[in-house]
Design a protein around this motif. Structure first.
Motif, mmCIF file in Angstrom:
data_model
loop_
_atom_site.group_PDB
_atom_site.id
_atom_site.type_symbol
_atom_site.label_atom_id
_atom_site.label_comp_id
_atom_site.label_asym_id
_atom_site.label_seq_id
_atom_site.Cartn_x
_atom_site.Cartn_y
_atom_site.Cartn_z
ATOM 1 N N HIS A 300 15.337 45.881 -12.851
ATOM 2 C CA HIS A 300 13.919 46.140 -12.633
ATOM 3 C C HIS A 300 13.706 46.771 -11.258
ATOM 4 O O HIS A 300 12.873 47.654 -11.078
ATOM 5 C CB HIS A 300 13.117 44.842 -12.764
ATOM 6 C CG HIS A 300 11.653 45.070 -12.901
ATOM 7 N ND1 HIS A 300 10.792 45.098 -11.829
ATOM 8 C CD2 HIS A 300 10.905 45.336 -13.991
ATOM 9 C CE1 HIS A 300 9.572 45.361 -12.259
ATOM 10 N NE2 HIS A 300 9.611 45.508 -13.566
ATOM 11 N N ARG A 303 15.045 50.717 -11.392
ATOM 12 C CA ARG A 303 14.265 51.700 -12.143
ATOM 13 C C ARG A 303 12.985 52.043 -11.402
ATOM 14 O O ARG A 303 12.170 51.178 -11.126
ATOM 15 C CB ARG A 303 13.962 51.136 -13.546
ATOM 16 C CG ARG A 303 13.058 51.985 -14.393
ATOM 17 C CD ARG A 303 13.670 53.312 -14.764
ATOM 18 N NE ARG A 303 14.802 53.193 -15.700
ATOM 19 C CZ ARG A 303 15.576 54.233 -16.047
ATOM 20 N NH1 ARG A 303 15.361 55.432 -15.539
ATOM 21 N NH2 ARG A 303 16.565 54.039 -16.887
ATOM 22 N N GLU A 330 11.626 43.334 -19.390
ATOM 23 C CA GLU A 330 10.521 43.433 -20.350
ATOM 24 C C GLU A 330 9.438 44.337 -19.781
ATOM 25 O O GLU A 330 8.750 43.979 -18.827
ATOM 26 C CB GLU A 330 9.973 42.027 -20.635
ATOM 27 C CG GLU A 330 9.026 41.977 -21.819
ATOM 28 C CD GLU A 330 9.621 42.573 -23.097
ATOM 29 O OE1 GLU A 330 9.324 43.756 -23.380
ATOM 30 O OE2 GLU A 330 10.373 41.872 -23.796
ATOM 31 N N TYR A 331 9.328 45.535 -20.355
ATOM 32 C CA TYR A 331 8.284 46.456 -19.912
ATOM 33 C C TYR A 331 7.074 46.393 -20.850
ATOM 34 O O TYR A 331 5.984 46.788 -20.498
ATOM 35 C CB TYR A 331 8.801 47.896 -19.872
ATOM 36 C CG TYR A 331 9.784 48.136 -18.744
ATOM 37 C CD1 TYR A 331 9.331 48.313 -17.445
ATOM 38 C CD2 TYR A 331 11.158 48.159 -18.974
ATOM 39 C CE1 TYR A 331 10.211 48.531 -16.404
ATOM 40 C CE2 TYR A 331 12.051 48.370 -17.938
ATOM 41 C CZ TYR A 331 11.579 48.558 -16.654
ATOM 42 O OH TYR A 331 12.457 48.767 -15.625
ATOM 43 N N VAL A 342 2.048 48.445 -21.284
ATOM 44 C CA VAL A 342 3.390 48.582 -20.725
ATOM 45 C C VAL A 342 3.375 48.275 -19.239
ATOM 46 O O VAL A 342 2.482 48.722 -18.520
ATOM 47 C CB VAL A 342 3.902 50.029 -20.944
ATOM 48 C CG1 VAL A 342 5.328 50.166 -20.427
ATOM 49 C CG2 VAL A 342 3.836 50.413 -22.418
ATOM 50 N N ARG A 343 4.380 47.519 -18.824
ATOM 51 C CA ARG A 343 4.496 47.194 -17.402
ATOM 52 C C ARG A 343 5.385 48.239 -16.732
ATOM 53 O O ARG A 343 6.466 48.526 -17.227
ATOM 54 C CB ARG A 343 5.133 45.809 -17.258
ATOM 55 C CG ARG A 343 4.978 45.182 -15.879
ATOM 56 C CD ARG A 343 5.827 43.915 -15.722
ATOM 57 N NE ARG A 343 5.737 42.995 -16.856
ATOM 58 C CZ ARG A 343 4.791 42.081 -17.028
ATOM 59 N NH1 ARG A 343 3.822 41.961 -16.151
ATOM 60 N NH2 ARG A 343 4.804 41.292 -18.074
ATOM 61 N N ASN A 344 4.949 48.831 -15.628
ATOM 62 C CA ASN A 344 5.809 49.805 -14.956
ATOM 63 C C ASN A 344 6.666 49.114 -13.898
ATOM 64 O O ASN A 344 6.635 47.885 -13.760
ATOM 65 C CB ASN A 344 4.983 50.972 -14.381
ATOM 66 C CG ASN A 344 4.365 50.644 -13.030
ATOM 67 O OD1 ASN A 344 4.294 49.486 -12.634
ATOM 68 N ND2 ASN A 344 3.911 51.659 -12.328
ATOM 69 N N PHE A 345 7.415 49.917 -13.167
ATOM 70 C CA PHE A 345 8.379 49.313 -12.242
ATOM 71 C C PHE A 345 7.719 48.562 -11.102
ATOM 72 O O PHE A 345 8.342 47.721 -10.464
ATOM 73 C CB PHE A 345 9.350 50.387 -11.705
ATOM 74 C CG PHE A 345 8.737 51.371 -10.746
ATOM 75 C CD1 PHE A 345 8.023 52.463 -11.213
ATOM 76 C CD2 PHE A 345 8.874 51.199 -9.383
ATOM 77 C CE1 PHE A 345 7.476 53.375 -10.330
ATOM 78 C CE2 PHE A 345 8.333 52.107 -8.486
ATOM 79 C CZ PHE A 345 7.617 53.200 -8.962
ATOM 80 N N GLY A 347 5.157 46.683 -11.630
ATOM 81 C CA GLY A 347 4.512 45.521 -12.222
ATOM 82 C C GLY A 347 3.085 45.809 -12.665
ATOM 83 O O GLY A 347 2.408 44.915 -13.198
#
Ligand SMILES: *Cc1c(COP(=O)(O)O)cnc(C)c1O
Length: 356
Positions: A300, A303, A330-331, A342-345, A347
């Motif tokens: 995590h 990325r 888990e995105y 969707v969760r990005n890098f 958060g």
């Protein structure tokens, strides 16, 4: 600490290998070990540390030390750890050849390594006295010839690049001649653990057949030195694509910052991070194992903060020969797969419009 390394530059790789530390008494001349804690381990799991890799140790217990100096915890028994958790032996149709996936095989053509890594996934076989027999090689090649589904042959071991140049040449040309084989991979630690082995002669041998891919195990930024960079340069200049297969190791690289530095160093020397392997549940390596949670946290972190070219796949290898599976942080926040959240890098949560 004695310094045996002043002549490192002028020695051939064969000479360096022959000057490896194999027992506690010799190692104790160079680094501060407790021989009583090291000797019993060596009886079960042999030691080999060549002078080059030894020279990378900066202090007691550092990441290079942990990878090569025997640790008494190797002798601990854990219920969950076994000698061959991936069922390599049951999946071997001929000795030393593992056929798990339809289109590719792992062919163990050498049982020698430049360093005996303490975390080795094939620890059960390290230091076998007898070499790989000519019969094993013949049977392996015959098997590959007999199955037209095999397109990719992975030479592994041991370390295939510890074979003599003429042996490597013979193997590569024979496998290359098999019409259904499209590519050959060489899985090695030599550019990292004994970069002096990458000679012009060896590079010419590897160049003769195409395509040959070389995957190297680099585990810590301290392994990226002038010598290892030069070895990778020579391979890359010859047009050989380089990848790395890093192993997630507690106390060595189970840290987002260290992993980030390693991946950045690898990109600079044209080695493309391919896999980050979660440590297999191999007997004698329990003290290196860390949690999946830690692995995912590292992924995590990478990325988004690191060039996508430098982000490996994080893999677990399923026990009993189930094969490798990638794990992703888990995105997906909402998962009915229509309108996604969707969760990005960082958060932060984003809506992603579904279709239909
Ligand atoms: C890892 C592995 C391979 C290669 O897998 P890739 O995902 O193609 O790199 C092939 N055979 C066996 C037995 C393996 O363990």
């Amino acid at each position: 600490m004695l310094n045996p390394f002043t002549t490192l530059k002028t020695k051939t790789w064969e000479r360096l290998l022959s000057e490896s530390c194999l027992d506690a008494e010799v190692l104790a001349q160079f680094i501060d070990i407790d021989s009583d804690m090291v000797s019993p381990v060596i009886e079960k799991y042999p030691m080999r540390i060549n002078p080059y890799f030894l020279s990378l140790i900066q202090k007691k217990g550092d990441p290079i030390w942990k990878q090569c100096v025997p640790d008494i915890r190797e002798l601990e028994d854990h219920e969950a750890l076994t000698a061959d958790p991936l069922f390599e032996e049951p999946q071997s149709p001929t000795p030393g050849l593992i056929h798990r996936y339809p289109d590719r095989v792992v062919f163990m053509v050498s049982n020698q390594c430049a360093v005996y890594c303490r975390h080795c996934m094939r620890k059960r076989r390290v230091g076998e006295k007898y070499g790989i027999s000519a019969d094993t090689i013949e049977r392996g090649i015959a098997y590959i010839q007999s199955d037209p589904a095999i397109r990719d042959v992975i030479l592994s071991g041991g370390d295939p690049l510890l074979l003599a140049d003429d042996k490597i040449e013979e193997l590569l040309t024979r496998i290359d001649k098999i019409p259904h084989v499209d590519m050959i991979r060489i899985h090695t630690r030599v550019p990292c653990t004994l970069p002096q082995r990458i000679t012009n002669d060896l590079v010419s041998v590897l160049k003769q057949v195409a395509p040959v891919y070389v995957n190297i195990q680099f585990n810590h930024p301290n392994e990226i030195t002038f010598q290892s960079s030069q070895a990778c340069d020579m391979l890359a200049d010859a047009g050989i694509p380089l990848g790395s297969q890093t192993v997630l190791l507690k106390g060595v690289n189970d840290d987002p910052g260290v992993m980030m530095r390693l991946m950045r160093c690898l990109l600079k020397i044209r080695v493309r991070p391919y896999y980050l392997h979660h440590g297999d549940p191999v007997k004698g390596t329990g003290h290196f194992r860390t949690t999946i949670k830690k692995g995912l946290e590292i992924m995590h972190h990478l990325r988004g903060r690191l060039s996508g070219m430098g982000v490996p796949y994080y893999m677990i290898d399923l026990p009993k020969g189930g094969g490798k599976v990638p794990l992703l942080p888990e995105y997906l926040v909402k998962s009915d797969l229509r309108d996604l959240k969707v969760r990005n890098f960082e958060g932060k949560i984003f809506d992603y419009p579904g279709a239909g």
